[in-house]
Design a protein around this motif. Structure first.
Motif, PDB file in Angstrom:
ATOM      1  N   ARG A 174      45.083  21.618  14.682  1.00  0.00           N
ATOM      2  CA  ARG A 174      46.414  21.624  14.080  1.00  0.00           C
ATOM      3  C   ARG A 174      47.189  22.920  14.306  1.00  0.00           C
ATOM      4  O   ARG A 174      48.408  22.899  14.462  1.00  0.00           O
ATOM      5  CB  ARG A 174      46.302  21.337  12.579  1.00  0.00           C
ATOM      6  CG  ARG A 174      46.180  19.862  12.261  1.00  0.00           C
ATOM      7  CD  ARG A 174      45.993  19.624  10.784  1.00  0.00           C
ATOM      8  NE  ARG A 174      44.628  19.915  10.357  1.00  0.00           N
ATOM      9  CZ  ARG A 174      44.184  19.808   9.115  1.00  0.00           C
ATOM     10  NH1 ARG A 174      45.024  19.426   8.162  1.00  0.00           N
ATOM     11  NH2 ARG A 174      42.924  20.068   8.816  1.00  0.00           N
ATOM     12  N   PHE A 175      46.486  24.050  14.333  1.00  0.00           N
ATOM     13  CA  PHE A 175      47.177  25.322  14.555  1.00  0.00           C
ATOM     14  C   PHE A 175      46.264  26.247  15.333  1.00  0.00           C
ATOM     15  O   PHE A 175      45.096  26.428  14.966  1.00  0.00           O
ATOM     16  CB  PHE A 175      47.570  25.998  13.234  1.00  0.00           C
ATOM     17  CG  PHE A 175      48.559  27.134  13.409  1.00  0.00           C
ATOM     18  CD1 PHE A 175      49.904  26.937  13.169  1.00  0.00           C
ATOM     19  CD2 PHE A 175      48.135  28.394  13.833  1.00  0.00           C
ATOM     20  CE1 PHE A 175      50.823  27.969  13.340  1.00  0.00           C
ATOM     21  CE2 PHE A 175      49.038  29.424  14.008  1.00  0.00           C
ATOM     22  CZ  PHE A 175      50.385  29.217  13.755  1.00  0.00           C
ATOM     23  N   SER A 176      46.802  26.840  16.401  1.00  0.00           N
ATOM     24  CA  SER A 176      46.017  27.781  17.199  1.00  0.00           C
ATOM     25  C   SER A 176      46.899  28.935  17.645  1.00  0.00           C
ATOM     26  O   SER A 176      48.130  28.844  17.669  1.00  0.00           O
ATOM     27  CB  SER A 176      45.385  27.086  18.403  1.00  0.00           C
ATOM     28  OG  SER A 176      46.345  26.388  19.170  1.00  0.00           O
ATOM     29  N   VAL A 177      46.239  30.040  17.979  1.00  0.00           N
ATOM     30  CA  VAL A 177      46.914  31.227  18.504  1.00  0.00           C
ATOM     31  C   VAL A 177      46.581  31.326  19.982  1.00  0.00           C
ATOM     32  O   VAL A 177      45.414  31.321  20.364  1.00  0.00           O
ATOM     33  CB  VAL A 177      46.493  32.506  17.760  1.00  0.00           C
ATOM     34  CG1 VAL A 177      47.182  33.728  18.364  1.00  0.00           C
ATOM     35  CG2 VAL A 177      46.839  32.387  16.275  1.00  0.00           C
ATOM     36  N   VAL A 193      52.649  15.194  17.766  1.00  0.00           N
ATOM     37  CA  VAL A 193      51.497  15.703  18.514  1.00  0.00           C
ATOM     38  C   VAL A 193      50.408  16.095  17.516  1.00  0.00           C
ATOM     39  O   VAL A 193      50.598  16.035  16.305  1.00  0.00           O
ATOM     40  CB  VAL A 193      51.886  16.911  19.394  1.00  0.00           C
ATOM     41  CG1 VAL A 193      52.839  16.494  20.510  1.00  0.00           C
ATOM     42  CG2 VAL A 193      52.493  18.036  18.551  1.00  0.00           C
ATOM     43  N   ASP A 194      49.263  16.507  18.049  1.00  0.00           N
ATOM     44  CA  ASP A 194      48.100  16.770  17.194  1.00  0.00           C
ATOM     45  C   ASP A 194      48.006  18.203  16.703  1.00  0.00           C
ATOM     46  O   ASP A 194      47.250  18.496  15.776  1.00  0.00           O
ATOM     47  CB  ASP A 194      46.818  16.416  17.953  1.00  0.00           C
ATOM     48  CG  ASP A 194      46.798  14.962  18.368  1.00  0.00           C
ATOM     49  OD1 ASP A 194      46.687  14.100  17.472  1.00  0.00           O
ATOM     50  OD2 ASP A 194      46.910  14.673  19.577  1.00  0.00           O
ATOM     51  N   GLY A 195      48.744  19.107  17.342  1.00  0.00           N
ATOM     52  CA  GLY A 195      48.655  20.497  16.940  1.00  0.00           C
ATOM     53  C   GLY A 195      49.745  21.319  17.592  1.00  0.00           C
ATOM     54  O   GLY A 195      50.443  20.869  18.500  1.00  0.00           O
ATOM     55  N   VAL A 196      49.880  22.548  17.092  1.00  0.00           N
ATOM     56  CA  VAL A 196      50.831  23.506  17.660  1.00  0.00           C
ATOM     57  C   VAL A 196      50.085  24.793  17.975  1.00  0.00           C
ATOM     58  O   VAL A 196      49.145  25.169  17.280  1.00  0.00           O
ATOM     59  CB  VAL A 196      52.014  23.784  16.712  1.00  0.00           C
ATOM     60  CG1 VAL A 196      52.888  22.545  16.566  1.00  0.00           C
ATOM     61  CG2 VAL A 196      51.526  24.257  15.336  1.00  0.00           C
ATOM     62  N   MET A 197      50.527  25.452  19.044  1.00  0.00           N
ATOM     63  CA  MET A 197      49.945  26.727  19.449  1.00  0.00           C
ATOM     64  C   MET A 197      51.056  27.774  19.510  1.00  0.00           C
ATOM     65  O   MET A 197      52.048  27.599  20.216  1.00  0.00           O
ATOM     66  CB  MET A 197      49.267  26.615  20.819  1.00  0.00           C
ATOM     67  CG  MET A 197      48.775  27.954  21.366  1.00  0.00           C
ATOM     68  SD  MET A 197      48.011  27.828  23.000  1.00  0.00           S
ATOM     69  CE  MET A 197      46.351  27.269  22.531  1.00  0.00           C
TER      70      MET A 197
END
Length: 329
Positions: free
Chosen positions: A11-14, A226-230
């Motif tokens: 869901r959230f990445s850097v 979508v499934d996640g944001v970066m």
């Protein structure tokens, strides 16, 4: 083997960022978010095999969940590097198919690989055979004149056939000729809608949106598509934005306080002093902690001027924080 291992939450990445997301950056980010998926800088597969692995692959347990981004285009070499990384405990291995730099192009990897989906598929298949953790791909929506929606879908379909189930899509195409890497971050127009449509076309794949995201609360709206944001530069230059991630994206009860984060930074600085690591390796990552807050300029100035002194330690950070946090005074 295959990537049947438990996949990190997307869901959230850097983002992986060259010269930025080293181990001290990631340890700092972990003071702000415990749940976001963190990525290393890109490391070439040859370096993993032949270089100083402790330096290139070293990390602290607190950095999990943690993905290693690999560069390269030779399936057997990437497989060996992936196996070494998995043995060291990385939670995911990511293949870079998005970097447009001249150095990367001269090595025939990065974004230029989008022109060779069959080769990318071979690389993914070899890596999956070597490890039990997920193998993922980070790529652009297109390159040069190969940037139609049909081209993008054909690329993803071919690589998915090799077993990749997780794609991080930078929603700009890359101009490999005529634009610098810096310009490639801004000049080609963003097309988030194209990434949305990619998810619609491949509903069973995990699709993570990257590129141009600068509003952590607002980016939750993308999760409808979508499934996640970066996040990349926003997370690095304004790191306090990460403090809301665990609450907004993962249901945590509250955000960390600046005081608690400062305590964690001081603990890292103490560890660096014990281990003989120069403080500047940490302070360069924390300059933006008080971005937009009273005293932020003084915080940056004191850290920048003092961190390279041989005896620089936690005391410098306390001194810098006095203008920003009353408790530090």
């Amino acid at each position: 083997m295959s990537d049947a291992g438990s996949a990190p939450d997307p869901r959230f990445s850097v983002a992986p960022m060259m010269d930025w997301t080293d181990t001290w950056c990631r340890r700092f980010h972990r003071l702000l978010t415990r749940r976001a998926l963190l990525y290393t800088e890109m490391v070439h597969a040859n370096a993993v095999i032949h270089g100083d692995r402790d330096r290139l692959l070293g990390y602290a347990p607190v950095e999990h969940p943690l993905a290693l981004q690999l560069g390269g285009s030779e399936p057997a070499t990437l497989a060996d590097a992936a196996r070494i990384a998995a043995e060291r405990g990385y939670d995911e291995i990511n293949l870079n198919v998005g970097c447009p730099s001249d150095r990367v192009q001269s090595g025939a990897f990065g974004a230029c690989l989008m022109a060779q989906p069959g080769l990318v598929a071979d690389c993914v298949a070899a890596m999956r055979q070597a490890v039990d953790v997920p193998v993922t791909v980070k790529h652009r929506i297109g390159i040069d004149d190969q940037d139609s929606e049909a081209d993008l879908h054909a690329f993803v379909e071919r690589v998915a056939q090799a077993g990749c189930r997780h794609f991080v899509v930078h929603a700009r195409k890359a101009w490999l000729q005529g634009l610098s890497p810096r310009d490639n971050r801004d000049v080609p127009p963003l097309d988030h809608q194209r990434v949305y449509r990619l998810k619609t076309e491949f509903p069973d794949l995990t699709i993570v949106l990257n590129g141009g995201l600068d509003d952590v609360p607002g980016a939750r709206s993308h999760l409808e598509h979508v499934d996640g944001v970066m996040f990349g530069r926003k997370a690095y230059h304004e790191p306090w934005s990460l403090a809301a991630v665990d609450r907004l994206y993962f249901g945590a009860a509250q955000d960390p306080t600046r005081e608690a984060v400062l305590d964690g930074i001081l603990a890292l600085a103490e560890q660096m002093r014990r281990d003989g690591v120069p403080l500047a390796r940490l302070t360069r990552h924390i300059l933006g902690l008080f971005h937009g807050e009273p005293g932020a300029r003084r915080w940056r100035r004191i850290l920048t001027e003092g961190a390279h002194q041989a005896d620089a330690g936690p005391e410098l950070i306390v001194q810098a924080a006095q203008a920003c946090l009353p408790r530090a005074a």
